[in-house]
Scaffold this active site. Structure first.
Site, PDB file in Angstrom:
ATOM      1  CG  ASP A 117      -2.088  -0.615   1.035  1.00 11.06           C
ATOM      2  OD1 ASP A 117      -2.377  -1.252  -0.122  1.00 11.06           O
ATOM      3  OD2 ASP A 117      -3.036  -0.896   1.939  1.00 11.06           O
ATOM      4  CG  ASP A 154      -5.467  -7.257  15.592  1.00 15.21           C
ATOM      5  OD1 ASP A 154      -6.364  -6.462  16.018  1.00 15.21           O
ATOM      6  OD2 ASP A 154      -4.303  -6.989  15.545  1.00 15.21           O
TER       7      ASP A 154
END
Length: 543
Positions: free
Chosen positions: A137, A290
């Protein structure tokens, strides 16, 4: 003008009498406010902190017992999950070695990208059963070019490595992982291992971790323990090592052995892709994607296994600025996720009442809410104010002795080599509790910075081989800017408050709280001038 002043004085005297009477009135007013408002409010805050302290002590004891049982009954817990080593049988390779995807999300991390890519490509797993996926990214074209060339270099050596780009950076890390799983070649993979850009798994990582997933279909995740390559770099990294070791050795070991639930740490773990899909995939609604995924999978009955004997090397943030940014995300995200998921957890029908209670009370309320803000609220607000007001009493053992005892036990068990740093660790954690409390409030109320994501700065070997002169702070106007960026007014404000309370205690106090207040004020002052951690100048490699 004289007549106007005389008129004002006459009005004051008519209302409250002479100037002497006015001062007496102010003193009486202050005594009334203090007796009927400030002291009761401070007593309430003190009793609330006492309750929090008791709840935290119970939770600490609970975690310690679970961790001790997990260690004492290691063989018994090992039998709970089937584990058999994978055989290098060419005929059975397709059965013993399933297709594994390794995802490495990267964002402008020029200092460490070679570390993670190289470690992933060296994993001792059949080449035809492994896909390494680099999710880049990065916004810097130079860095993107270097990462792509590194991938091409490994591809030329026969590694099945894929360099993936996407339009924009929507969803940050969660968006990158989600996009990576959509690729056609991923459909052949059953499992996905995730490593951040600074993580270095050992070559046998998959061979040791995968059998738990392969032979136990109810397990969705195996998480390895983190070890830190730069733990000895500075005082800041030593403090982080103590905190994170406690999380792995106590919290996750105990949670895995008894409750079969803990939060995914975001890196150094392997997921069953089917479990990710069943839980709804990666979600970017908070900055703790997460934890979000782990909770949703846990609510569907999936089990997690912590493998403490498998270690993955990684890097700790070594600058105070980067550590503060990381802790903001790690404190704000869970609070925001709690706001979004508490109702869903309570109404879930797929898990037991005991597991719901563990998720809501133990995992979120005690550890992520109360545990986050208690030390700052009590040690840096309530206790200093109590030192100013002798009519509000508090037992010394609860204020100082109990906390230091717990801290010493924590460090002795989780990080034995740092047991002598127990007191500095408490003082430093109180500073970080200040930042975590602010982040907690932002997350709970979903304020402006609730979804702020700043990638934690990694240094890798960026300064290896450089001389002291090359690493010195910039001169001239650059030096002034460098100093301004390091000065933190909020920390200095807290330091001044604690110092003032300590001085008052020296001359008028009876409980000697200044023995704690002065060291804490010194620590806040050091933080306020940016002297915790490595002091990094503005270098081209890091800009």
């Amino acid at each position: 003008m004289a007549s106007s002043s005389a008129a004002k004085m006459a009005a004051v005297e008519w209302l409250m009498g002479s100037p002497a009477d006015v001062s007496d009135y102010i003193v009486l007013l202050w005594k009334a406010v203090r007796s009927y408002a400030i002291v009761p409010l401070l007593r309430f805050a003190l009793y609330l902190c006492l309750v929090w302290s008791f709840l935290l002590f119970v939770e600490w004891s609970h975690m310690m017992i679970l961790a001790a049982l997990a260690k004492l009954m290691r063989n018994r817990h090992a039998k709970k999950y089937k584990w058999e080593p994978l055989k290098d049988d060419l005929e059975a390779r397709s059965l013993d070695f399933p297709m594994v995807l390794v995802q490495i999300p990267i964002y402008n991390e020029i200092e460490v990208y070679k570390i993670s890519i190289g470690a992933a490509c060296r994993l001792s797993w059949p080449v035809d059963r492994l896909v390494v996926q680099v999710l880049d990214d990065s916004t810097d074209l130079v860095i993107k070019d270097k990462i792509e060339k590194e991938c091409m270099r490994w591809a030329s050596e026969g590694i099945n490595i894929r360099y993936q780009l996407r339009d924009g950076r929507k969803g940050y890390k969660a968006g990158a992982l989600k996009e990576g799983l959509k690729r056609d070649y991923v459909k052949e993979c059953e499992y996905v291992a995730i490593f951040d850009a600074d993580f270095q798994p050992e070559a046998d990582f998959l061979r040791r971790a995968m059998p738990v997933l392969i032979h136990n279909p109810e397990v969705a995740l195996v998480q390895a323990r983190w070890r830190f390559v730069n733990a000895d770099e500075c005082f800041l990294t030593r403090m982080q090592e103590i905190s994170l070791d406690f999380q792995f050795v106590i919290e996750q070991q105990g949670g895995s052995s008894i409750h079969a639930f803990f939060s995914f740490n975001g890196s150094g773990g392997v997921w069953r892709i089917g479990a990710i899909d069943e839980a709804g995939g990666w979600n970017e609604r908070t900055t703790v994607e997460d934890m979000d995924l782990a909770l949703r999978a846990g609510l569907m009955g999936w089990k997690f296994v912590f493998l403490g004997d498998i270690e993955v090397r990684s890097e700790l943030p070594s600058t105070f600025k980067s550590y503060r940014s990381q802790q903001h995300r790690w404190s704000c995200g869970p609070a925001n996720l709690f706001r979004k998921m508490v109702t869903g957890i309570a109404k879930n029908k797929d898990i037991s009442l005991a597991r719901k209670f563990y998720m809501i009370y133990n995992f979120f309320f005690i550890r992520k809410i109360v545990g986050t803000m208690f030390t700052f609220v009590f040690y840096c607000v309530v206790l200093p104010l109590v030192s100013l007001m002798p009519e509000v009493d508090y037992p010394k053992w609860g204020a100082i002795v109990a906390t230091l005892t717990i801290a010493t036990v924590n460090t002795s068990i989780s990080t034995p080599r740092s047991f002598y740093l127990a007191i500095p660790w408490v003082l430093f954690e109180n500073i970080m509790s200040f930042h975590r409390t602010k982040a907690l409030i932002i997350g709970l109320f979903e304020a402006k910075r609730a979804n702020e994501w700043i990638v934690t700065e990694k240094l890798g070997d960026a300064f290896e081989g450089k001389s002291r002169a090359e690493l010195s702070a910039p001169k001239g106007p650059g030096q002034l800017k460098h100093l301004r960026e390091r000065i933190l007014p909020q920390e200095l404000g807290v330091a001044s408050f604690l110092f003032a309370c300590g001085c008052y205690g020296v001359f008028y106090g009876h409980d000697r709280y200044y023995l704690y207040l002065f060291p804490q004020a010194i620590f806040f002052t050091i933080a306020g001038f940016g002297y915790f951690g490595t002091i990094i100048p503005s270098c081209p490699e890091l800009s």
